[in-house]
Design a protein around this motif. Structure first.
Motif, PDB file in Angstrom:
ATOM      1  N   ILE A  84       0.873  -1.177   0.000  1.00  0.00           N
ATOM      2  CA  ILE A  84       0.000   0.000   0.000  1.00  0.00           C
ATOM      3  C   ILE A  84       0.908   1.224   0.000  1.00  0.00           C
ATOM      4  CG2 ILE A  84      -1.724   1.299   1.317  1.00  0.00           C
ATOM      5  CD1 ILE A  84      -2.362  -1.389   2.776  1.00  0.00           C
ATOM      6  N   GLN A 128       0.879   5.171   0.831  1.00  0.00           N
ATOM      7  CA  GLN A 128       0.094   6.206   1.502  1.00  0.00           C
ATOM      8  C   GLN A 128       0.844   7.529   1.408  1.00  0.00           C
ATOM      9  OE1 GLN A 128      -0.408   5.723   5.783  1.00  0.00           O
ATOM     10  NE2 GLN A 128      -2.322   6.879   5.754  1.00  0.00           N
ATOM     11  N   SER A 131      -2.016  11.894   3.886  1.00  0.00           N
ATOM     12  CA  SER A 131      -2.393  10.617   4.519  1.00  0.00           C
ATOM     13  C   SER A 131      -3.361   9.795   3.671  1.00  0.00           C
ATOM     14  CB  SER A 131      -2.987  10.809   5.915  1.00  0.00           C
ATOM     15  OG  SER A 131      -2.017  11.307   6.785  1.00  0.00           O
ATOM     16  N   ARG A 132      -3.636  10.230   2.453  1.00  0.00           N
ATOM     17  CA  ARG A 132      -4.521   9.428   1.605  1.00  0.00           C
ATOM     18  C   ARG A 132      -3.843   8.135   1.183  1.00  0.00           C
ATOM     19  NH1 ARG A 132      -7.974  12.056  -3.103  1.00  0.00           N
ATOM     20  NH2 ARG A 132      -8.894   9.979  -2.965  1.00  0.00           N
ATOM     21  N   VAL A 133      -4.663   7.098   1.052  1.00  0.00           N
ATOM     22  CA  VAL A 133      -4.174   5.877   0.443  1.00  0.00           C
ATOM     23  C   VAL A 133      -4.135   6.126  -1.060  1.00  0.00           C
ATOM     24  CG1 VAL A 133      -4.604   3.432   0.057  1.00  0.00           C
ATOM     25  CG2 VAL A 133      -5.081   4.438   2.302  1.00  0.00           C
ATOM     26  N   LEU A 136       3.605  -1.406   3.795  1.00  0.00           N
ATOM     27  CA  LEU A 136       3.091  -0.043   3.612  1.00  0.00           C
ATOM     28  C   LEU A 136       4.267   0.884   3.328  1.00  0.00           C
ATOM     29  CD1 LEU A 136       0.664   2.025   4.020  1.00  0.00           C
ATOM     30  CD2 LEU A 136       1.387   2.147   6.402  1.00  0.00           C
TER      31      LEU A 136
END
Lengths: 130, 130
Positions: free
Chosen positions: B21, B23, B28-30, B86
């Motif tokens: 993922i 980010q 802070s948006r995915v 992440l």
């Protein structure tokens, strides 16, 4: 009753599942990743509570059903390919991870090793004995 | 040279891949979800730029190599099961999605349909013709 059209835009894999990212609405942290079936997504929308598919138990997993750590779903998003779903949630109890931490992503790479950045907020043995 | 120990804590699937993922460090948006191989993770750490594994092209994908939309990696995190990574990134150009939008998660469920919440910031045809 016909299936809701929005579900037809989700690209489920050959097991009928799609990965779901849960992100905290308050802190914006990525909390966890799990799987959802069509039924799990439909129930999430109907109830406003995050529902997943537990592969280990092969059944719907209503997040918090054992731990009490319910996720109230504020937004459901879909990515460009339709094969990843995002739940933006209010995490009840502030604990998403089965280890008792706020987020499952509690390890950060620092100087070539994984450092734990999050404290255990609740003893998992107590949580799952409830 | 031995393999870095931190890579041994990553639970790659039977194709040798792990989902990643990305980010946005600022908003802070995915932004997106893609795949990484051991080599992609190692190069990400070595260069500080997000590297993925392109399944369609079956090779390393240095994000931004065509589009210019490089991701400068500020943090690398691992989840509790070790099977999701992440990247927290600074998205150069403010566009992560191949559709020319800030995030791949530009569709939000509203009243039983997917509503597009993000404008196209760059014409994808121009971006990939560079």
């Amino acid at each position: 009753m016909t299936a809701p059209g929005w579900l037809d835009d989700v690209a489920f894999d050959d097991r009928g599942l799609v990965p779901v990212i849960a992100q905290d609405a308050a802190t914006s942290r990525v909390l966890m990743v799990a799987w959802a079936s069509r039924e799990a997504l439909a129930e999430t929308l109907a109830t406003g509570r995050a529902v997943y598919w537990s592969r280990s138990r092969a059944r719907l997993w209503r997040k918090g059903e054992e731990s009490g750590h319910v996720q109230v779903v504020r937004e459901v998003r879909l990515d460009c390919d339709g094969d990843v779903v995002l739940y933006v949630v209010e995490q009840q109890g502030g604990v998403a991870c089965h280890t008792g931490r706020a987020s499952c992503f509690f390890r950060r790479l620092e100087n070539g090793r994984w450092a734990i950045t999050d404290p255990v907020l609740e003893d998992p043995e107590l949580v799952y004995r409830k």
